[in-house]
Write a protein that holds these residues in place. Sequence first.
Motif, PDB file in Angstrom:
ATOM      1  N   PHE A 168       0.856  -1.184   0.000  1.00  0.00           N
ATOM      2  CA  PHE A 168       0.000   0.000   0.000  1.00  0.00           C
ATOM      3  C   PHE A 168       0.893   1.236   0.000  1.00  0.00           C
ATOM      4  O   PHE A 168       2.009   1.199   0.496  1.00  0.00           O
ATOM      5  CB  PHE A 168      -0.952   0.021   1.206  1.00  0.00           C
ATOM      6  N   PRO A 169       0.388   2.357  -0.550  1.00  0.00           N
ATOM      7  CA  PRO A 169       1.156   3.602  -0.505  1.00  0.00           C
ATOM      8  C   PRO A 169       0.871   4.362   0.782  1.00  0.00           C
ATOM      9  O   PRO A 169      -0.230   4.294   1.322  1.00  0.00           O
ATOM     10  CB  PRO A 169       0.629   4.375  -1.718  1.00  0.00           C
ATOM     11  N   ALA A 170       1.869   5.074   1.277  1.00  0.00           N
ATOM     12  CA  ALA A 170       1.688   5.953   2.431  1.00  0.00           C
ATOM     13  C   ALA A 170       2.640   7.125   2.292  1.00  0.00           C
ATOM     14  O   ALA A 170       3.644   7.043   1.583  1.00  0.00           O
ATOM     15  CB  ALA A 170       1.940   5.211   3.737  1.00  0.00           C
ATOM     16  N   ASN A 171       2.293   8.207   2.957  1.00  0.00           N
ATOM     17  CA  ASN A 171       3.120   9.415   2.944  1.00  0.00           C
ATOM     18  C   ASN A 171       3.768   9.624   4.306  1.00  0.00           C
ATOM     19  O   ASN A 171       3.236   9.187   5.331  1.00  0.00           O
ATOM     20  CB  ASN A 171       2.268  10.642   2.590  1.00  0.00           C
ATOM     21  N   SER A 187      -0.103   7.763  10.028  1.00  0.00           N
ATOM     22  CA  SER A 187      -0.111   6.692  11.024  1.00  0.00           C
ATOM     23  C   SER A 187      -0.722   5.465  10.364  1.00  0.00           C
ATOM     24  O   SER A 187      -1.710   5.570   9.635  1.00  0.00           O
ATOM     25  CB  SER A 187      -0.923   7.101  12.251  1.00  0.00           C
ATOM     26  N   ILE A 188      -0.132   4.297  10.618  1.00  0.00           N
ATOM     27  CA  ILE A 188      -0.516   3.056   9.939  1.00  0.00           C
ATOM     28  C   ILE A 188      -0.844   1.992  10.980  1.00  0.00           C
ATOM     29  O   ILE A 188      -0.080   1.776  11.919  1.00  0.00           O
ATOM     30  CB  ILE A 188       0.648   2.553   9.051  1.00  0.00           C
ATOM     31  N   PHE A 189      -1.976   1.320  10.811  1.00  0.00           N
ATOM     32  CA  PHE A 189      -2.362   0.167  11.626  1.00  0.00           C
ATOM     33  C   PHE A 189      -2.655  -0.985  10.680  1.00  0.00           C
ATOM     34  O   PHE A 189      -3.304  -0.795   9.654  1.00  0.00           O
ATOM     35  CB  PHE A 189      -3.666   0.447  12.401  1.00  0.00           C
ATOM     36  N   SER A 223       1.495  -1.295  14.424  1.00  0.00           N
ATOM     37  CA  SER A 223       1.240   0.115  14.131  1.00  0.00           C
ATOM     38  C   SER A 223       2.563   0.866  14.114  1.00  0.00           C
ATOM     39  O   SER A 223       3.510   0.499  14.804  1.00  0.00           O
ATOM     40  CB  SER A 223       0.287   0.737  15.151  1.00  0.00           C
ATOM     41  N   THR A 224       2.597   1.916  13.308  1.00  0.00           N
ATOM     42  CA  THR A 224       3.777   2.764  13.214  1.00  0.00           C
ATOM     43  C   THR A 224       3.370   4.074  12.558  1.00  0.00           C
ATOM     44  O   THR A 224       2.234   4.230  12.104  1.00  0.00           O
ATOM     45  CB  THR A 224       4.913   2.076  12.416  1.00  0.00           C
ATOM     46  N   ARG A 225       4.289   4.981  12.499  1.00  0.00           N
ATOM     47  CA  ARG A 225       4.088   6.241  11.772  1.00  0.00           C
ATOM     48  C   ARG A 225       5.132   6.303  10.668  1.00  0.00           C
ATOM     49  O   ARG A 225       6.323   6.082  10.915  1.00  0.00           O
ATOM     50  CB  ARG A 225       4.229   7.437  12.708  1.00  0.00           C
ATOM     51  N   ALA A 226       4.686   6.545   9.450  1.00  0.00           N
ATOM     52  CA  ALA A 226       5.587   6.585   8.299  1.00  0.00           C
ATOM     53  C   ALA A 226       6.541   7.758   8.415  1.00  0.00           C
ATOM     54  O   ALA A 226       6.116   8.887   8.646  1.00  0.00           O
ATOM     55  CB  ALA A 226       4.784   6.686   7.000  1.00  0.00           C
ATOM     56  N   THR A 227       7.824   7.493   8.253  1.00  0.00           N
ATOM     57  CA  THR A 227       8.827   8.554   8.278  1.00  0.00           C
ATOM     58  C   THR A 227       9.243   8.954   6.866  1.00  0.00           C
ATOM     59  O   THR A 227       9.960   9.937   6.700  1.00  0.00           O
ATOM     60  CB  THR A 227      10.076   8.119   9.071  1.00  0.00           C
ATOM     61  N   ASP A 241      -3.074  15.848  11.158  1.00  0.00           N
ATOM     62  CA  ASP A 241      -1.713  15.683  10.619  1.00  0.00           C
ATOM     63  C   ASP A 241      -1.201  14.254  10.743  1.00  0.00           C
ATOM     64  O   ASP A 241      -0.056  13.959  10.418  1.00  0.00           O
ATOM     65  CB  ASP A 241      -0.748  16.633  11.319  1.00  0.00           C
ATOM     66  N   GLY A 242      -2.056  13.330  11.212  1.00  0.00           N
ATOM     67  CA  GLY A 242      -1.665  11.932  11.347  1.00  0.00           C
ATOM     68  C   GLY A 242      -1.078  11.575  12.691  1.00  0.00           C
ATOM     69  O   GLY A 242      -0.833  10.411  12.980  1.00  0.00           O
ATOM     70  N   ALA A 243      -0.819  12.544  13.548  1.00  0.00           N
ATOM     71  CA  ALA A 243      -0.231  12.269  14.858  1.00  0.00           C
ATOM     72  C   ALA A 243      -1.260  11.643  15.792  1.00  0.00           C
ATOM     73  O   ALA A 243      -2.415  12.077  15.834  1.00  0.00           O
ATOM     74  CB  ALA A 243       0.305  13.556  15.485  1.00  0.00           C
TER      75      ALA A 243
END
Length: 179
Positions: A21-24, A28-30, A69-73, A168-170
């Motif tokens: 999947f694409p992410a920016n 935040s990703i689960f 879960s993580t946050r894309a850097t 903002d995804g936080a």
Amino acid sequence: MTNGITHTGTIDLGDLDVWTFPANAGDSIFVAMGESVAGSALTPGLWLYGPDGRLLTSYGSSAVAAEISTRATNSGTFTVVAGDFSNAYSGSGAYRLTMVKTGDPIVLSPDDQGGPLTNGVTHVGDIYVGDLDVWNFTASAGESITVRMGELISGSPLLPAVWLFGPDGAQLDVYVSSS
């Protein structure tokens, strides 16, 4: 993978299923994975890799479900590997896999719950193993926000959990029931 859609698959002995999947950066990703058939030999395991091929996070130890879960850097195509995490990786079985992330519109699987929340209205849904329901709402800076979740059937195996993310995804807050 589509944001919010539950995908299905089967892990055969020695099998790994690969999803992308694409992410920016900042999203935040689960990802949640659960066995489709209760009591199957599958012990769900998940590994998430970033666009550069680096392992970001992994999880596997529950007999019925796994969640990461993580946050894309950074931005790009992320890879989820779904597999078995049993002793000697010897399990197999059907599974459900759901990915949700901030930054994109919510798409719902047929007969799934989620989408816009209405202030003061109670919304009802079902969480099954491997499912994540995604809801959104609009708020203004300085407003107080209260979100509540509870089980409808007393004594069910559900432990209500709510994660709150800002525009903002936080991650702003998380609540996981202890009983």
